[in-house]
Scaffold this motif. Structure first.
Motif, PDB file in Angstrom:
ATOM      1  N   SER A 800       0.828  -1.207   0.000  1.00  0.00           N
ATOM      2  CA  SER A 800       0.000   0.000   0.000  1.00  0.00           C
ATOM      3  C   SER A 800       0.864   1.259   0.000  1.00  0.00           C
ATOM      4  CB  SER A 800      -0.928   0.010   1.214  1.00  0.00           C
ATOM      5  OG  SER A 800      -0.180   0.040   2.413  1.00  0.00           O
ATOM      6  N   ASP A 801       2.120   1.138   0.426  1.00  0.00           N
ATOM      7  CA  ASP A 801       3.058   2.261   0.385  1.00  0.00           C
ATOM      8  C   ASP A 801       4.265   1.815  -0.451  1.00  0.00           C
ATOM      9  OD1 ASP A 801       4.686   4.417   0.755  1.00  0.00           O
ATOM     10  OD2 ASP A 801       4.422   4.530   2.934  1.00  0.00           O
ATOM     11  N   GLN A 802       4.124   1.880  -1.752  1.00  0.00           N
ATOM     12  CA  GLN A 802       5.110   1.300  -2.662  1.00  0.00           C
ATOM     13  C   GLN A 802       6.462   2.007  -2.587  1.00  0.00           C
ATOM     14  OE1 GLN A 802       3.141   1.525  -6.425  1.00  0.00           O
ATOM     15  NE2 GLN A 802       1.610  -0.019  -5.915  1.00  0.00           N
ATOM     16  N   THR A 803       6.451   3.340  -2.394  1.00  0.00           N
ATOM     17  CA  THR A 803       7.722   4.079  -2.324  1.00  0.00           C
ATOM     18  C   THR A 803       8.562   3.605  -1.147  1.00  0.00           C
ATOM     19  OG1 THR A 803       6.677   6.031  -3.303  1.00  0.00           O
ATOM     20  CG2 THR A 803       8.747   6.382  -2.110  1.00  0.00           C
ATOM     21  N   ASN A 804       7.960   3.568   0.043  1.00  0.00           N
ATOM     22  CA  ASN A 804       8.700   3.134   1.227  1.00  0.00           C
ATOM     23  C   ASN A 804       9.100   1.661   1.135  1.00  0.00           C
ATOM     24  OD1 ASN A 804       8.436   5.664   2.220  1.00  0.00           O
ATOM     25  ND2 ASN A 804       7.084   5.157   3.919  1.00  0.00           N
ATOM     26  N   ALA A 805       8.261   0.848   0.486  1.00  0.00           N
ATOM     27  CA  ALA A 805       8.580  -0.584   0.348  1.00  0.00           C
ATOM     28  C   ALA A 805       9.854  -0.771  -0.477  1.00  0.00           C
ATOM     29  CB  ALA A 805       7.409  -1.316  -0.292  1.00  0.00           C
ATOM     30  N   VAL A 806       9.966  -0.006  -1.567  1.00  0.00           N
ATOM     31  CA  VAL A 806      11.149  -0.109  -2.431  1.00  0.00           C
ATOM     32  C   VAL A 806      12.399   0.378  -1.690  1.00  0.00           C
ATOM     33  CG1 VAL A 806      12.233   0.775  -4.527  1.00  0.00           C
ATOM     34  CG2 VAL A 806       9.830   0.061  -4.572  1.00  0.00           C
ATOM     35  N   ILE A 807      12.260   1.492  -0.950  1.00  0.00           N
ATOM     36  CA  ILE A 807      13.414   2.024  -0.205  1.00  0.00           C
ATOM     37  C   ILE A 807      13.860   1.020   0.864  1.00  0.00           C
ATOM     38  CG2 ILE A 807      14.256   3.907   1.254  1.00  0.00           C
ATOM     39  CD1 ILE A 807      12.155   5.704  -0.084  1.00  0.00           C
ATOM     40  N   ALA A 808      12.888   0.425   1.577  1.00  0.00           N
ATOM     41  CA  ALA A 808      13.220  -0.544   2.632  1.00  0.00           C
ATOM     42  C   ALA A 808      13.968  -1.741   2.057  1.00  0.00           C
ATOM     43  CB  ALA A 808      11.942  -0.980   3.337  1.00  0.00           C
ATOM     44  N   ARG A 809      13.571  -2.212   0.884  1.00  0.00           N
ATOM     45  CA  ARG A 809      14.262  -3.343   0.254  1.00  0.00           C
ATOM     46  C   ARG A 809      15.709  -2.963  -0.093  1.00  0.00           C
ATOM     47  NH1 ARG A 809       9.320  -5.158  -3.872  1.00  0.00           N
ATOM     48  NH2 ARG A 809       7.813  -5.674  -2.205  1.00  0.00           N
ATOM     49  N   LYS A 810      15.910  -1.728  -0.544  1.00  0.00           N
ATOM     50  CA  LYS A 810      17.252  -1.287  -0.871  1.00  0.00           C
ATOM     51  C   LYS A 810      18.121  -1.241   0.389  1.00  0.00           C
ATOM     52  CE  LYS A 810      19.921   2.419  -3.002  1.00  0.00           C
ATOM     53  NZ  LYS A 810      19.911   3.711  -3.729  1.00  0.00           N
ATOM     54  N   ILE A 811      17.543  -0.745   1.496  1.00  0.00           N
ATOM     55  CA  ILE A 811      18.308  -0.679   2.743  1.00  0.00           C
ATOM     56  C   ILE A 811      18.695  -2.075   3.215  1.00  0.00           C
ATOM     57  CG2 ILE A 811      18.243   0.028   5.176  1.00  0.00           C
ATOM     58  CD1 ILE A 811      16.258   2.235   4.330  1.00  0.00           C
ATOM     59  N   LEU A 812      17.741  -3.002   3.158  1.00  0.00           N
ATOM     60  CA  LEU A 812      18.024  -4.386   3.575  1.00  0.00           C
ATOM     61  C   LEU A 812      19.151  -4.979   2.732  1.00  0.00           C
ATOM     62  CD1 LEU A 812      14.380  -5.666   4.175  1.00  0.00           C
ATOM     63  CD2 LEU A 812      16.148  -5.392   5.915  1.00  0.00           C
ATOM     64  N   GLU A 813      19.113  -4.673   1.439  1.00  0.00           N
ATOM     65  CA  GLU A 813      20.172  -5.163   0.558  1.00  0.00           C
ATOM     66  C   GLU A 813      21.514  -4.547   0.931  1.00  0.00           C
ATOM     67  OE1 GLU A 813      21.424  -5.072  -4.195  1.00  0.00           O
ATOM     68  OE2 GLU A 813      19.418  -4.431  -3.565  1.00  0.00           O
ATOM     69  N   ASN A 814      21.515  -3.222   1.205  1.00  0.00           N
ATOM     70  CA  ASN A 814      22.760  -2.547   1.587  1.00  0.00           C
ATOM     71  C   ASN A 814      23.305  -3.082   2.910  1.00  0.00           C
ATOM     72  OD1 ASN A 814      22.527  -0.970  -0.692  1.00  0.00           O
ATOM     73  ND2 ASN A 814      21.737   0.833   0.372  1.00  0.00           N
ATOM     74  N   LEU A 815      22.411  -3.353   3.868  1.00  0.00           N
ATOM     75  CA  LEU A 815      22.855  -3.810   5.181  1.00  0.00           C
ATOM     76  C   LEU A 815      23.502  -5.203   5.122  1.00  0.00           C
ATOM     77  CD1 LEU A 815      19.929  -2.643   7.519  1.00  0.00           C
ATOM     78  CD2 LEU A 815      22.246  -1.710   7.408  1.00  0.00           C
ATOM     79  N   SER A 816      23.151  -5.946   4.079  1.00  0.00           N
ATOM     80  CA  SER A 816      23.725  -7.298   3.976  1.00  0.00           C
ATOM     81  C   SER A 816      25.230  -7.254   3.714  1.00  0.00           C
ATOM     82  CB  SER A 816      23.032  -8.069   2.854  1.00  0.00           C
ATOM     83  OG  SER A 816      23.310  -7.486   1.591  1.00  0.00           O
ATOM     84  N   TYR A 817      25.736  -6.071   3.290  1.00  0.00           N
ATOM     85  CA  TYR A 817      27.161  -5.937   3.025  1.00  0.00           C
ATOM     86  C   TYR A 817      27.956  -5.498   4.264  1.00  0.00           C
ATOM     87  CZ  TYR A 817      26.058  -6.365  -1.931  1.00  0.00           C
ATOM     88  OH  TYR A 817      25.627  -6.817  -3.144  1.00  0.00           O
ATOM     89  N   PHE A 818      27.215  -5.147   5.323  1.00  0.00           N
ATOM     90  CA  PHE A 818      27.914  -4.683   6.528  1.00  0.00           C
ATOM     91  C   PHE A 818      28.319  -5.867   7.405  1.00  0.00           C
ATOM     92  CE2 PHE A 818      26.293  -0.715   5.115  1.00  0.00           C
ATOM     93  CZ  PHE A 818      27.090   0.264   5.694  1.00  0.00           C
TER      94      PHE A 818
END
Length: 818
Positions: A800-818
């Protein structure tokens, strides 16, 4: 003689009249007796019945004998030395006879046989009335020709006409097509000069007013519009006396009056000879449309105060109807008025009885229509904007407000008619019309803000620079008053509206290079603005000062070192707003309300508060931060982080919140998040742990904050609107985190990694949540504490909030490199 006696006194009101009875010039009266006389109730009724039918039959046959009665009535064979008395006697006799015949259904003159009643009404009555009207006209015209026209003679004449209801009587007969011309001639002579005593008498009866409106719309071709002009002149005179509108309202004839007068205004456009008639009939040479407007203005005017002041009041339907039919005509009349004024000025002619432009009826009506949103569109479509622009140049507030209303929709339309030139002219004249000056400043600011062309038009106008100087002087005049009023409670009249509008005007011109240079070179103005920002006694004034500095901050990169508006000089007062916000002991007055409700009132009165003030200051800091030295950046981010944290803590509490602290909290958080996002994307600025921790704190507590806001928003639209900014703030925080996690080697500081900051933020949220829970809930089975990863996973699947959903997925992907 019987007709001259006041035998009908019981049917007339003589109270308050200075009436002198006419002399008996017809001879001895006939002897009357009490009691019935045949089929008649009184002996006088027999005489009157007989007199009527003699008058009728003597009018049918053209012979020497048939004129005996009428010659006697007009005293043609009498050698009367006093011509004035002879005429007054004729008037009294003919008027009394006509009054006797006014009741067509129950008159003593009606034939006993009912089968002859129709003949009486259709034939006999009109014939006798026409002859009597001729006698009345002869008497009135003869008196005016013979008398000295001094005040005493005219007063007696007018009182006689009023006593015998001559104006009402003649007007009533104009509704009969057969008698129209004769009745009009009698009416015209009796109302010669339109005396006030007869005007009052004329509008005292509903039937007379209805007949007057009927005469105004008469299409009789024999007089070629003369009757229409005369009726308009009568209503104009009554309108100037202020008695027409009251009478129309009293008798419920407003709709008829508006329709009749509006239609008559356009009559001269269809019949050119009518215009010449009107100029000849009136001493001042008014046109038919001008006469009608005088009447129409009074009809639509309503008394507004105990002082007797009147103001035009139009219903939406009336405004639309008049604007659609008269809009073009009114505009043309106003333009003609200004052309005449310009011609007089060109020839250096000073007309006697000078009248302000706003008091002319066409200007009054135009401004009243312009004040109605329903009518304004019709005026604009019919070319009325040019007329409004000319009126606005005279400082008429209604015209300026109308231009402002049009500007909201189409600023270019206002520029095309030189509306900006009119506004600049009012300001440059410095007439101390504070309301008009304020409205002009606001109009110019709107034009400049709407488009680049608008700014260019204002900045290139001849009077722009003098207006900039005047606006600066008005603002600088606040310096002493701000200091004097520091601890005062400010009433609505003390809000310094003109000066605040002047600030808005100057701020709107900062985008023009030439104007900006002229404004910013004034160091005294900068000193005054700093004082206003720091010490203003109310929120509106302080917000105006902050708004001006924020606009200056947009151009700080273009300023030279000589300009007093450098980075430090603008940053300092804005930072003081942030610092004083936390330490201020009491809330400032709003300048638009006399009192405040502390709890539970989320009304419009609480819109101006600390949150709004600080949010505006943050907008300026957003423009400045990229030009600040490192220590100033650190100081600014520390102050913003503290405000951020305080706001979240306040919103997280379950207690009832004060409206003054709740409103605009979303706007404040959004503006701070804009600074945080800009800093996160700037490699030259180190985002220290406190800022990152605050960003994480909002992401971790967003669901709780949203739940509490929605409970309030269910019953309050102000909170509901502010919720949009909270949602945007949450999105901005996700963007900040996505930006920070792009680089897997990122560290918040040398001693603290991003992972450490995340862990600490999660722990602080848990501790804070437990501290707010009641003891009984702490003993219940504990739910797993929220983590950043779990919250981001929830957001990432929320379609229902597509913008925040896409951003959250990007953050999760970025955090996997930490």
């Amino acid at each position: 003689t019987l007709l001259c006696d006041d035998f009908m006194k019981s049917n007339k009101s003589s109270e308050g009249e200075n009436f002198t009875a006419v002399k008996n010039l017809y001879g001895s009266p006939i002897l009357l007796f009490e009691g019935r006389c045949g089929s008649f109730a009184r002996s006088v009724d027999v005489i009157l019945h007989f007199l009527f039918w003699v008058a009728f039959y003597s009018s049918l046959v053209q012979s020497q004998n048939s004129e005996v009665l009428w010659d006697a009535l007009m005293m043609q064979d009498d050698d009367t030395p006093d011509e004035c008395q002879r005429c007054m006697t004729m008037i009294a006799a003919s008027a009394n006879f006509l009054n006797l015949l006014s009741n067509e259904e129950h008159s003593v003159c009606m034939p006993p046989d009912r089968s002859n009643h129709e003949m009486y009404r259709v034939v006999a009555l009109p014939v006798v009335r026409e002859r009597l009207l001729y006698v009345l006209t002869t008497g009135t015209s003869g008196y005016l020709a013979a008398c000295d026209r001094d005040d005493g003679s005219l007063s007696s004449f007018h009182n006689l006409l009023k006593h015998n209801c001559v104006p009402q009587l003649c007007l009533g007969l104009t509704t009969n097509p057969v008698l129209l011309e004769s009745a009009y001639q009698a009416l015209e002579t009796s109302l010669n000069g339109f005396p006030g005593v007869l005007m009052s008498s004329l509008v005292s009866e509903k039937t007379s007013l209805e007949a007057l409106f009927h005469l105004l719309g008469s299409s009789d071709q024999s007089q070629k519009g003369k009757m229409n002009v005369f009726a308009a002149a009568v209503m104009s005179s009554a309108g100037n006396l202020g008695i027409l509108g009251d009478a129309v309202t009293r008798f419920g004839l407003r709709s008829i009056a508006v329709a009749s007068l509006s239609a008559a205004c356009l009559m001269e456009d269809q019949q050119s000879e009518v215009c010449l008639l009107a100029e000849d009939m009136t001493e001042e040479g008014s046109s038919l449309s001008m006469l009608c407007l005088h009447g129409l203005v009074d009809v639509l005017s309503v008394e507004q105060s105990t002082k007797g002041e009147k103001k035009l009041v139009l219903s939406p339907s009336e405004a639309r109807a008049i604007a659609s039919s008269l809009g073009k005509k009114l505009s043309a009349m106003v333009l003609e008025r200004f052309l005449h004024k310009a011609e007089q000025e060109r020839h250096c002619i000073n007309e006697s009885g000078h009248q302000e432009v706003k008091n002319f009826p066409e200007v009054t009506m135009l401004c009243a229509l312009a004040a109605s949103k329903e009518a304004l569109s019709f005026l604009v479509a019919s070319g009325g904007l040019e007329a409004l622009s000319l009126v606005a140049a005279e400082g008429v507030i209604e015209a300026i407000a109308a231009l402002q209303e049009v500007c909201h929709v189409d600023a270019s339309a206002v520029i095309e008619v030189d509306g900006h030139v009119s506004a600049l002219h009012v300001i440059a004249e410095q007439t101390n019309q504070h309301d008009a000056e304020r409205a002009c400043f606001e109009l110019l600011a709107s034009i400049c803000k709407k488009s680049k062309d608008g700014r260019a038009a204002v900045s290139e106008a001849e009077e722009c620079m003098p207006c900039i100087g005047y606006a600066s002087d008005r603002i600088k005049g606040l310096l002493s008053s701000v200091s004097d009023e520091k601890d005062a409670v400010v009433s609505p009249s003390d809000t310094k509206g003109t000066e605040m509008a002047a600030m808005s005007f100057l701020a709107s011109l900062l985008q023009s290079e030439e104007c900006r240079a002229a404004i910013l070179e004034d160091s005294d103005l900068k000193t005054c603005l700093d004082n206003i920002v720091l010490n203003a006694p109310n929120y509106p004034m302080q917000l105006s000062g902050v708004g001006f500095l924020c606009k200056c901050a947009r151009f700080v990169g273009t300023f030279t070192s000589e300009v007093p508006y450098n980075v430090d000089n603008i940053t300092s007062p804005l930072m003081s707003i942030l610092e004083s916000s936390r330490s201020r002991s009491k809330r400032l007055p709003m300048g638009s309300s006399t009192g405040f409700t502390s709890f539970g009132d989320f009304s419009e009165s609480h819109h101006l508060n600390e949150n709004l003030l600080v949010a505006n200051a943050c907008r300026g800091l957003e423009s400045l931060i990229q030009f600040m030295p490192k220590d100033s950046v650190d100081k600014t981010l520390t102050a913003l982080a503290s405000l951020w944290c305080d706001t979240i803590d306040f919103q997280s509490t379950g207690t009832k919140k004060t409206a003054s602290k709740t409103n605009n909290s979303g706007l404040l958080m959004y503006n701070i998040s804009c600074i945080f996002l800009g800093v996160c994307g700037n490699n030259d600025i180190n985002v220290f742990p406190t800022v990152v921790s605050n960003i994480l704190k909002l992401i971790l507590t967003n669901s709780t904050l949203t739940e509490k806001r929605l409970k309030q928003a269910a019953s309050d639209t102000t909170v509901n609107d502010d919720n949009l900014y909270w949602i945007a703030t949450h999105t901005q925080c996700l963007q900040c985190l996505a930006t920070l996690t792009i680089d897997p080697t990122y560290q918040a500081s040398k001693e603290c990694t991003l992972g450490d900051v995340i862990t600490k933020a999660e722990s602080e949220v848990v501790t804070s949540t437990r501290a707010r829970k009641p003891a009984r809930l702490l003993q219940s089975p504990a739910t797993p504490p929220p983590t950043l990863r779990s919250i981001l996973e929830q957001i990432s699947v929320n379609i229902s909030d597509q913008t925040n959903a896409v951003i959250a997925r990007k953050i999760l992907e970025n955090l996997s490199y930490f």
